[in-house]
Structures are given as structure tokens and as C-alpha cells.
Design a protein around this motif. Sequence first.
Motif, PDB file in Angstrom:
ATOM      1  N   GLU A  87      30.784  10.968 -31.277  1.00 49.94           N
ATOM      2  CA  GLU A  87      29.569  10.304 -31.767  1.00 49.94           C
ATOM      3  C   GLU A  87      29.337  10.583 -33.250  1.00 49.94           C
ATOM      4  O   GLU A  87      29.697  11.667 -33.746  1.00 49.94           O
ATOM      5  CB  GLU A  87      28.349  10.762 -30.951  1.00 49.94           C
ATOM      6  CG  GLU A  87      28.397  10.325 -29.495  1.00 49.94           C
ATOM      7  CD  GLU A  87      27.186  10.786 -28.705  1.00 49.94           C
ATOM      8  OE1 GLU A  87      27.063  10.381 -27.538  1.00 49.94           O
ATOM      9  OE2 GLU A  87      26.365  11.548 -29.250  1.00 49.94           O
ATOM     10  N   TYR A 103      23.163   7.951 -28.762  1.00 50.46           N
ATOM     11  CA  TYR A 103      23.661   9.318 -28.954  1.00 50.46           C
ATOM     12  C   TYR A 103      23.543  10.122 -27.658  1.00 50.46           C
ATOM     13  O   TYR A 103      22.919  11.183 -27.632  1.00 50.46           O
ATOM     14  CB  TYR A 103      22.889  10.035 -30.068  1.00 50.46           C
ATOM     15  CG  TYR A 103      23.018   9.398 -31.414  1.00 50.46           C
ATOM     16  CD1 TYR A 103      24.006   9.794 -32.305  1.00 50.46           C
ATOM     17  CD2 TYR A 103      22.150   8.377 -31.805  1.00 50.46           C
ATOM     18  CE1 TYR A 103      24.124   9.207 -33.558  1.00 50.46           C
ATOM     19  CE2 TYR A 103      22.264   7.775 -33.049  1.00 50.46           C
ATOM     20  CZ  TYR A 103      23.253   8.193 -33.921  1.00 50.46           C
ATOM     21  OH  TYR A 103      23.367   7.603 -35.157  1.00 50.46           O
ATOM     22  N   THR A 158      25.075  13.789 -27.847  1.00 52.37           N
ATOM     23  CA  THR A 158      24.284  14.588 -28.784  1.00 52.37           C
ATOM     24  C   THR A 158      22.925  14.918 -28.181  1.00 52.37           C
ATOM     25  O   THR A 158      22.424  16.047 -28.328  1.00 52.37           O
ATOM     26  CB  THR A 158      24.105  13.824 -30.112  1.00 52.37           C
ATOM     27  OG1 THR A 158      25.392  13.504 -30.661  1.00 52.37           O
ATOM     28  CG2 THR A 158      23.331  14.657 -31.120  1.00 52.37           C
TER      29      THR A 158
END
Length: 302
Positions: free
Chosen positions: A194, A32, A35
Motif C-alpha cells: 500500500e 488502506y 495500514t
Amino acid sequence: MSRSLDTLLAASAPAIWGSTYIVTTQMLPAGYPLTDAVLRALPAGLLLLAITRELPERAWLGRIAILGALNFAIFWSALFVAAYRLPGGVAATLGAVQPLIVLLLARLALGTPLTALSLFAALAGIGGVALLILSPASDLDTVGVLAALTSAVSMGFGVVLTRKWRPGGSALAFTSWQLVAGGLLLLPLAAILEPALPALTALNVAGFVWLGLIGGALTYFFWFRGIERLGPAAVTGFGFLSPLSAVLLGWLILGEALSPPQMLGAMIVLGSVWLSNRAARSLPAAGAISGRTAHRAAGCPA
């Protein structure tokens, strides 16, 4: 505050950034990157914004967005692409050209003198980083190489423009504006590219808190404050401390071995940082900029 303390605080930022790799790999959910970058920038920026309660003037919103993109959104995105497509040593060595880029841009944009000693320190630092983390078996990937160079150029422009475009308000508020802008620019990319994060563990939360509060809010405040008080040429050499810190943390915490070339590289990196700081001390004070350059550096709209 003395120049020595300003220097120490500015140098602490990239040294702490060196913990990013070990925190990301050992404490955060895998896969990730965007993120992670959003959660590192946006909450920290909003927290600082709540503390300072200072908003930029409307005329400065465009420049704040550009700085947020250069220092965070573009820089972190390209850095993550490079990290995924290149061995860490190759990515870090290519990223180590950033101090050289800053010296050249500071000469063009701010009129900062370009000395032989500062150039030598930057080139020595690149060589030291290469010895520290570059493996003979490292493979090159065209997209990864371009991404690594993009991250270095983006941060280089961000460092110089942070000094040139200095609006009114405190350094803490200036840091918060850039973190929020960078986080907001990254947010749609993370949402589109994502999947949603899984349920976070206590270890995950601790990792995000470290990267956001210490590796984000506090260190970028020190970094931008150092650029303002010392000038880009004075702080850029400290960037070499980040890969050095990452290697030393891997040795201390993960038990990774240090080879003789790596130890030589570490000594060269420390020497280049010292030389860079010495070269910067011979330049005029960061605030001693006259005429039109001073008008622009103070953040007056063109």
C-alpha cells in the motif's frame, strides 16, 4: 467477578466491533485496509505493553506469534480481501460459520462437550445473519469466498488456542502481546502493498483512536478475558452480535432501511446468542478441566 458480568463484557466486544464498518467508511481514508489494520493493532498493543510492563517468556514467543497471526494478521487480512471482493452480506454470512468452527475445534483440542443445543444455536445464528444482511442479488467470487472462510477458520483456531495456550501474566498483558505480534506481522505487508497514508484530518485521527483504543485494546481484552474465564464455547456465539450491531448502526446513523426479513434475522440472531449462552452454562466451568488437558490449557509448554 460474577459470571454475568464476565458474560456482559465478553459480549460487548463483538457488539463494538460492529462499528468497524461505519467508522472505516465514514472516518478513515479509503483504500488502506492493511495500514488501517496495522494502526488498529500495533499502537494499541504497545500502549497496553507500556501499561502492564510485562513481557512473555522467551519460550512463549513462537506461540504468541501464532496467536497474533491467527487473531489479527491472517484474520484481518483475509477479512479485508473478502470485504473488497464480496458484497458485505455474503462476506458476513460466510464469516458467521466461525462459532460452528470454534465448537468443533474446542471439542477436539480442549475436550469441551458438543451439545445439540449449542450446534442448533450456531446454525440458527448463521441463518439469522443471512436474513439480516444477505441480498438475493449478491454475487459470489471464488477468491472472496475462500478469503471469507479463511478469516473464519483463522479466528476459530485463534479463539481455541487462546484458551489452550495461556501463559503466565495478566489478561491485559496477554492481549498486548497478541496485538503487537499481529501488528508487526502486518506491518511489512502494508509497507509493500500500500502507498503511504495521506495527511490525516481530525476525523481520520478520531477514527483510528476509536478503532485502536476501543475497537482494539479494550474490546480484545474483554474478548480474551472472556475466553479465559468462560471458555471458547461460551463466548463464540457472541460473534453474531457484530453483524447485528453493524446493521443497527447503519439504521440509526446512516438512515438505512430495515426490511421485515432483516428484523426477523435480528430476532433470530438474538435468540441464537441466548441459546448459545444457555448451552454454555450447562457445560463444566471453563476452569474445571482436569488431567493433561488442564496442564495444556494452563499454558505449560509441551
